[in-house]
Motif scaffolding. Structure first.
Motif, PDB file in Angstrom:
ATOM      1  N   SER A  51     -46.181 -38.027  34.956  1.00 38.64           N
ATOM      2  CA  SER A  51     -47.530 -38.413  35.774  1.00 38.64           C
ATOM      3  C   SER A  51     -47.110 -40.069  36.516  1.00 38.64           C
ATOM      4  N   ALA A  52     -45.267 -40.948  36.362  1.00 36.07           N
ATOM      5  CA  ALA A  52     -45.174 -41.286  36.973  1.00 36.07           C
ATOM      6  C   ALA A  52     -44.299 -40.211  38.234  1.00 36.07           C
ATOM      7  N   LYS A  53     -43.625 -39.439  38.179  1.00 36.98           N
ATOM      8  CA  LYS A  53     -42.971 -38.867  39.486  1.00 36.98           C
ATOM      9  C   LYS A  53     -44.097 -38.493  40.069  1.00 36.98           C
ATOM     10  N   GLU A  54     -45.354 -37.743  39.683  1.00 35.96           N
ATOM     11  CA  GLU A  54     -46.437 -37.501  40.530  1.00 35.96           C
ATOM     12  C   GLU A  54     -47.437 -38.559  41.015  1.00 35.96           C
ATOM     13  N   ASN A  55     -47.144 -39.631  40.502  1.00 34.66           N
ATOM     14  CA  ASN A  55     -47.631 -41.015  41.257  1.00 34.66           C
ATOM     15  C   ASN A  55     -46.906 -41.529  42.428  1.00 34.66           C
ATOM     16  N   LYS A  56     -44.851 -41.288  42.639  1.00 37.43           N
ATOM     17  CA  LYS A  56     -44.397 -41.811  42.735  1.00 37.43           C
ATOM     18  C   LYS A  56     -44.328 -40.739  44.117  1.00 37.43           C
ATOM     19  N   GLU A  57     -44.460 -39.355  43.909  1.00 34.49           N
ATOM     20  CA  GLU A  57     -44.766 -38.611  45.335  1.00 34.49           C
ATOM     21  C   GLU A  57     -45.713 -38.473  46.133  1.00 34.49           C
ATOM     22  N   ALA A  58     -47.238 -38.625  45.199  1.00 34.91           N
ATOM     23  CA  ALA A  58     -47.832 -39.209  46.056  1.00 34.91           C
ATOM     24  C   ALA A  58     -47.512 -40.972  46.655  1.00 34.91           C
ATOM     25  N   LEU A  59     -47.047 -41.529  46.616  1.00 35.74           N
ATOM     26  CA  LEU A  59     -46.712 -42.635  46.874  1.00 35.74           C
ATOM     27  C   LEU A  59     -45.345 -42.554  48.624  1.00 35.74           C
ATOM     28  N   ASP A  60     -44.916 -41.784  47.734  1.00 36.11           N
ATOM     29  CA  ASP A  60     -43.663 -41.805  49.040  1.00 36.11           C
ATOM     30  C   ASP A  60     -44.538 -40.778  50.150  1.00 36.11           C
ATOM     31  N   ALA A  61     -45.864 -39.812  50.023  1.00 37.54           N
ATOM     32  CA  ALA A  61     -46.192 -39.273  51.147  1.00 37.54           C
ATOM     33  C   ALA A  61     -47.211 -40.532  52.072  1.00 37.54           C
ATOM     34  N   VAL A  62     -47.335 -40.988  51.363  1.00 35.62           N
ATOM     35  CA  VAL A  62     -48.055 -42.558  52.406  1.00 35.62           C
ATOM     36  C   VAL A  62     -47.328 -43.116  52.851  1.00 35.62           C
ATOM     37  N   ASN A  92     -48.561 -43.821  61.298  1.00 36.45           N
ATOM     38  CA  ASN A  92     -49.869 -45.255  61.536  1.00 36.45           C
ATOM     39  C   ASN A  92     -50.599 -45.386  60.382  1.00 36.45           C
ATOM     40  N   VAL A  93     -49.187 -45.929  59.361  1.00 35.15           N
ATOM     41  CA  VAL A  93     -49.871 -45.755  57.854  1.00 35.15           C
ATOM     42  C   VAL A  93     -50.653 -47.070  58.229  1.00 35.15           C
ATOM     43  N   THR A  94     -51.809 -47.324  58.162  1.00 31.53           N
ATOM     44  CA  THR A  94     -53.278 -48.392  57.816  1.00 31.53           C
ATOM     45  C   THR A  94     -52.926 -49.483  56.422  1.00 31.53           C
ATOM     46  N   ARG A  95     -53.417 -50.419  56.865  1.00 31.60           N
ATOM     47  CA  ARG A  95     -54.058 -51.255  55.469  1.00 31.60           C
ATOM     48  C   ARG A  95     -54.263 -50.650  54.031  1.00 31.60           C
ATOM     49  N   LYS A  96     -55.232 -50.050  54.993  1.00 33.99           N
ATOM     50  CA  LYS A  96     -56.307 -49.273  53.095  1.00 33.99           C
ATOM     51  C   LYS A  96     -54.649 -48.129  52.924  1.00 33.99           C
ATOM     52  N   ASP A  97     -54.363 -47.089  53.582  1.00 36.49           N
ATOM     53  CA  ASP A  97     -53.373 -46.320  53.563  1.00 36.49           C
ATOM     54  C   ASP A  97     -52.171 -47.542  52.025  1.00 36.49           C
ATOM     55  N   MET A  98     -52.343 -48.760  53.151  1.00 38.54           N
ATOM     56  CA  MET A  98     -51.308 -49.200  51.726  1.00 38.54           C
ATOM     57  C   MET A  98     -51.784 -49.675  50.606  1.00 38.54           C
ATOM     58  N   GLU A  99     -52.989 -49.914  50.538  1.00 36.35           N
ATOM     59  CA  GLU A  99     -53.456 -50.704  49.131  1.00 36.35           C
ATOM     60  C   GLU A  99     -53.797 -48.898  47.812  1.00 36.35           C
ATOM     61  N   LYS A 100     -53.437 -47.879  49.062  1.00 36.39           N
ATOM     62  CA  LYS A 100     -53.791 -46.484  48.542  1.00 36.39           C
ATOM     63  C   LYS A 100     -52.790 -46.224  47.397  1.00 36.39           C
ATOM     64  N   ALA A 101     -51.645 -47.023  48.513  1.00 39.04           N
ATOM     65  CA  ALA A 101     -50.252 -46.623  48.228  1.00 39.04           C
ATOM     66  C   ALA A 101     -49.651 -47.815  46.625  1.00 39.04           C
ATOM     67  N   ASN A 102     -50.166 -48.375  46.595  1.00 43.78           N
ATOM     68  CA  ASN A 102     -50.331 -49.460  45.712  1.00 43.78           C
ATOM     69  C   ASN A 102     -50.774 -49.200  44.538  1.00 43.78           C
TER      70      ASN A 102
END
Length: 180
Positions: free
Chosen positions: A72-83, A88-98
């Motif tokens: 699960s940590a790995k899947e979330n890391k991959e989603a984080l890295d994709a963001v 053009n990463v937005t503040r909303k994208d950063m919140e999602k990555a957070n």
């Protein structure tokens, strides 16, 4: 003038958060790699115990839970890295990555709790059999290898990073203190 200062400030804040997030993502990646190796070793140890007649059902269940949280940590890391790898990463994208980052760290904390239980149980088995060779050292090594990324807390745009690196002798802590 105020608008341009605000824009510069927002860009600097975004860059800082992105950099910190990528640093923590790298630490999470190290944790995942070490955890996968540890899981294989523990699986072999549990199999060996089972072959000697020890009922390892509880250990097998805990190891499966450990692997679940590592994955699960790995899947979330991959989603984080994709963001972070997007343009053009937005503040909303950063919140999602957070959010992905926080969930990954919660999974790591849970995995660390489970690994402590597994290692303590294995230590008991080896003590019962009169074979204490390296169990305590292996336990400390395993926990050191998996705790390098815990204690990191990203919340509400206010982030803290706690990184322990036994190899370098560095212990850097910003924000939340790590419990010993």
């Amino acid at each position: 003038m105020i608008g341009s200062v605000r824009g510069v400030w927002n860009n600097a804040e975004k860059t800082s958060l992105e950099s910190a997030g990528q640093t923590v993502s790298g630490k999470i990646g190290e944790f995942i790699e070490k955890s996968e190796n540890l899981s294989e070793k523990l699986g072999t140890t549990v199999d060996n115990l089972n072959e000697t007649g020890v009922n390892t059902t509880d250990l097998d269940t805990k190891l499966a839970s450990y692997n679940f949280y590592v994955n699960s940590a790995k899947e979330n890391k991959e989603a984080l890295d994709a963001v972070y790898s997007g343009e053009n990463v937005t503040r909303k994208d950063m919140e999602k990555a957070n959010g992905y980052l926080r969930q990954s760290l919660r999974d790591i904390d849970t995995a660390n709790d489970i690994i402590r239980q597994i290692l303590n149980e294995l230590k008991e088995y080896e003590t019962e059999n009169g074979n204490e060779i390296g169990v305590e050292d292996n336990q400390k090594t395993a926990l050191n290898n998996t705790e390098n990324t815990t204690g990191t807390n990203f919340s509400g745009g206010n982030y803290s990073i706690n990184t322990d690196s036994p190899e370098s002798g560095d212990n850097v802590s910003y924000g939340k203190e790590k419990k010993s």
